[in-house]
Design a protein around this motif. Structure first.
Motif, short mmCIF file in Angstrom:
data_model
loop_
_atom_site.label_atom_id
_atom_site.label_comp_id
_atom_site.label_asym_id
_atom_site.label_seq_id
_atom_site.Cartn_x
_atom_site.Cartn_y
_atom_site.Cartn_z
N LEU A 134 0.82 -1.21 0.00
CA LEU A 134 0.00 0.00 0.00
C LEU A 134 0.86 1.27 0.00
O LEU A 134 0.60 2.18 -0.80
N PRO A 135 1.88 1.39 0.86
CA PRO A 135 2.73 2.59 0.78
C PRO A 135 3.47 2.69 -0.57
O PRO A 135 3.64 3.79 -1.11
N ALA A 136 3.84 1.57 -1.15
CA ALA A 136 4.52 1.57 -2.45
C ALA A 136 3.58 2.07 -3.55
O ALA A 136 3.98 2.85 -4.42
N ILE A 137 2.33 1.65 -3.51
CA ILE A 137 1.33 2.10 -4.49
C ILE A 137 1.08 3.60 -4.32
O ILE A 137 1.04 4.35 -5.30
N ARG A 138 0.93 4.06 -3.08
CA ARG A 138 0.72 5.49 -2.83
C ARG A 138 1.92 6.31 -3.31
O ARG A 138 1.76 7.36 -3.94
N THR B 99 4.06 5.49 -5.64
CA THR B 99 4.07 5.44 -7.11
C THR B 99 3.07 6.44 -7.69
O THR B 99 3.39 7.19 -8.62
N LEU B 100 1.88 6.48 -7.15
CA LEU B 100 0.86 7.43 -7.62
C LEU B 100 1.30 8.88 -7.36
O LEU B 100 1.14 9.75 -8.22
N LEU B 101 1.85 9.15 -6.19
CA LEU B 101 2.33 10.48 -5.87
C LEU B 101 3.44 10.92 -6.84
O LEU B 101 3.42 12.04 -7.35
N CYS B 102 4.39 10.03 -7.11
CA CYS B 102 5.48 10.34 -8.06
C CYS B 102 4.94 10.54 -9.47
O CYS B 102 5.40 11.44 -10.18
N ALA B 103 3.98 9.74 -9.87
CA ALA B 103 3.40 9.88 -11.20
C ALA B 103 2.72 11.24 -11.36
O ALA B 103 2.90 11.93 -12.36
N ILE C 118 2.95 18.23 -12.06
CA ILE C 118 3.46 19.42 -11.36
C ILE C 118 4.86 19.81 -11.87
O ILE C 118 5.09 20.97 -12.22
N TYR C 119 5.77 18.86 -11.89
CA TYR C 119 7.13 19.16 -12.33
C TYR C 119 7.15 19.63 -13.79
O TYR C 119 7.83 20.59 -14.13
N THR C 120 6.39 18.97 -14.64
CA THR C 120 6.32 19.34 -16.05
C THR C 120 5.80 20.77 -16.22
O THR C 120 6.34 21.55 -17.00
N LEU C 121 4.75 21.13 -15.50
CA LEU C 121 4.21 22.49 -15.56
C LEU C 121 5.21 23.51 -15.02
O LEU C 121 5.32 24.62 -15.54
N PHE C 122 5.95 23.14 -13.99
CA PHE C 122 6.96 24.03 -13.42
C PHE C 122 8.05 24.34 -14.46
O PHE C 122 8.41 25.49 -14.69
#
Length: 186
Positions: free
Chosen positions: A6-10, A12-16, A22-26
């Motif tokens: 569960l923490p790994a899935i969270r 992964t989703l947060l990084c995605a 966010i990073y791309t828009l920045f």
């Protein structure tokens, strides 16, 4: 195991979300603040548009020659030859470039040819040459254009870009800008 998935899935989703949104828009926002909205420096000359940050092919004797390109100056597919310094095909290509340069610049000794005039850069689209690479071409250009060598040396000096903050990199000259300035000497 359940407590790790569960923490790994969270994560992964947060990084995605972060890296694809966010990073791309920045980075896009920073590019919009850059000159020409991050599209590079465009130079219009004789009714054509050129990108100053992409190597252009100059191989006529009346111009300063560009650095060789492993991708034949095709900006759609930047890249090097990926051949090592002992590869026979690579050595043959470099020798052909040396022979060609010496044929067009007979007053230059082989030892005086800077490496950036006979070897391609890693990306194959380097728009710059070293100051020494420009200086070894002065005699040829002066003779063909019937321009005093000192004027061409002054042109080289005025088009030399210093290292970033005086520390990072080496002196270099943008070949496109130099050749446009050379045409202006008429």
């Amino acid at each position: 195991m359940k407590q790790n998935i569960l923490p790994a899935i969270r994560l992964t989703l947060l990084c995605a979300v972060f890296f694809s949104g966010i990073y791309t828009l920045f980075i896009f926002g920073i590019a919009q603040a850059a000159p020409n909205n991050g599209k590079g420096e465009v130079i219009e000359y004789n009714g054509k548009k050129y990108y100053a940050n992409i190597g252009q092919k100059f191989d006529r004797d009346e111009y300063f020659w560009s650095r060789p390109s492993a991708v034949d100056y095709n900006a759609a597919g930047a890249g090097g030859s990926n051949k090592g310094p002992s590869n026979p095909d690579y050595l043959k290509t470099v020798q052909e470039r040396i022979d060609n340069f010496m044929k067009h610049n007979p007053e230059i000794k082989k030892s005086e040819i800077p490496s950036d005039l006979v070897t391609a850069s890693g990306g194959g689209l380097d728009p710059n040459i070293s100051v020494q690479a420009a200086k070894v071409q002065v005699k040829r250009i002066s003779k063909i254009r019937k321009i005093n060598e000192n004027k061409i040396q002054e042109l080289i000096a005025s088009n030399t870009e210093k290292p970033l903050l005086g520390l990072f990199g080496t002196e270099k000259i943008n070949v496109l800008k130099l050749n446009i300035a050379l045409d202006g000497l008429k």
